[in-house]
Design an enzyme around this catalytic site. Structure first.
Site, mmCIF file in Angstrom:
data_model
loop_
_atom_site.group_PDB
_atom_site.id
_atom_site.type_symbol
_atom_site.label_atom_id
_atom_site.label_comp_id
_atom_site.label_asym_id
_atom_site.label_seq_id
_atom_site.Cartn_x
_atom_site.Cartn_y
_atom_site.Cartn_z
ATOM 1 N N TYR A 273 5.889 57.889 23.694
ATOM 2 C CA TYR A 273 6.479 58.724 24.425
ATOM 3 C C TYR A 273 5.878 59.585 25.513
ATOM 4 O O TYR A 273 5.843 59.143 26.629
ATOM 5 C CB TYR A 273 7.349 59.889 23.877
ATOM 6 C CG TYR A 273 7.972 61.090 24.446
ATOM 7 C CD1 TYR A 273 9.095 60.794 25.245
ATOM 8 C CD2 TYR A 273 7.262 62.332 24.732
ATOM 9 C CE1 TYR A 273 9.543 61.826 25.948
ATOM 10 C CE2 TYR A 273 7.666 63.268 25.270
ATOM 11 C CZ TYR A 273 9.070 62.812 26.270
ATOM 12 O OH TYR A 273 9.447 64.111 26.915
ATOM 13 N N LYS B 52 5.658 58.793 29.606
ATOM 14 C CA LYS B 52 5.648 59.834 30.635
ATOM 15 C C LYS B 52 4.529 59.992 31.497
ATOM 16 O O LYS B 52 4.570 60.173 32.669
ATOM 17 C CB LYS B 52 5.822 61.264 30.033
ATOM 18 C CG LYS B 52 7.252 61.438 29.280
ATOM 19 C CD LYS B 52 8.348 61.526 30.280
ATOM 20 C CE LYS B 52 9.722 61.914 29.750
ATOM 21 N NZ LYS B 52 10.672 61.804 30.776
#
Length: 262
Positions: free
Chosen positions: A152, A156
């Site tokens: 994750y 990002k």
């Protein structure tokens, strides 16, 4: 302040709830015609948008469907908000690096990075024609890797870096691309009694409300409170507006002072 948004058009992804829905509402209040896209369409999104498009933006076909539907409905796209993304721990494994396979990496990269790549590519001809604006919604986890699902924070970080490329290439041609990086935001992810925040609280042996109240101290927020979705939406609305004509290529953090470095 006149944001010069009356009569503009916008495509907002991940618009059924949270930051996406708040952004769709904020833009609509300024007179923008909004097409909202999400995997699941909610009554709240249907109420605020001129069209709500169900699609899986983690696939090229889904992203193309959304852009094509927006172009057909609006006649052109002035504003693109790439908000769709996910990293909730109930959906992805929480094992360490060696315990997570390629499937999770691919899904997180598709949801958080490639959804924006595909949507931006599809919308760019219209954005160029209209000298429009793009905002990618990233996260402070691009700067401060989270202990959450493997992949994750990395996805990002890639999204934040991606924003620089179209900004440099298309900025001279009138298209502004910026990134907004929120910290903890008071969405259902944290506040829903059946959501992720509640499960984390239970796992730590504390009540849900007690857990929520402790978040600002845990994250070292100088403001001593979490950010509201409407505050992120206001920032996005300003960035895509005529009031911010020379802001481009920026990554703007909105986190209550969580990140202590520049």
């Amino acid at each position: 302040m006149d944001l010069q948004l009356q009569g503009k058009t916008a495509l907002v992804t991940g618009a059924s709830r949270g930051i996406g829905l708040a952004t769709a509402r904020a833009l609509a209040r300024e007179g923008v015609q909004v097409v909202g896209a999400a995997r699941t369409i909610t009554p709240e999104l249907e109420e605020v948008s001129v069209a709500a498009v169900p699609a899986d933006l983690s696939t090229p076909d889904g992203a193309a469907t959304v852009v094509d539907a927006a172009l057909a409905e609006l006649g052109g796209i002035d504003i693109l908000v790439n908000n769709v993304g996910a990293g909730d721990a109930d959906r992805f494994g929480l094992g360490g690096f060696l315990g997570i396979g390629d499937d999770q990496w691919r899904e997180l990269l598709n949801l958080n990075l490639f959804s924006a790549v595909w949507a931006t590519r599809g919308a760019m001809p219209s954005l160029l024609e209209r000298q429009g604006a793009v905002v990618n919604v990233s996260s402070i986890n691009a700067r401060i890797p989270a202990p959450g699902p493997v992949g994750y924070s990395e996805a990002k970080a890639a999204l934040t870096a991606f924003g620089k490329r179209p900004s440099e290439e298309f900025g001279p041609r009138g298209v502004r691309v910026n990134t907004v990086s929120p910290g903890v935001v008071g969405t259902a992810l944290w506040r829903d009694p059946e959501g992720f925040g509640s499960r984390v609280a239970a796992a730590n042996g504390v009540g849900h409300q007690e857990f929520l109240a402790a978040i600002p101290d845990h994250f070292g927020m100088a403001s001593r409170r979490i950010t509201e979705p409407e505050e992120v939406a206001s920032l996005i609305t300003f960035l895509v507006s005529g009031a911010a004509p020379n802001i481009l290529g920026a990554d703007i953090v909105i986190d209550g002072g969580t990140v202590k470095t520049s």
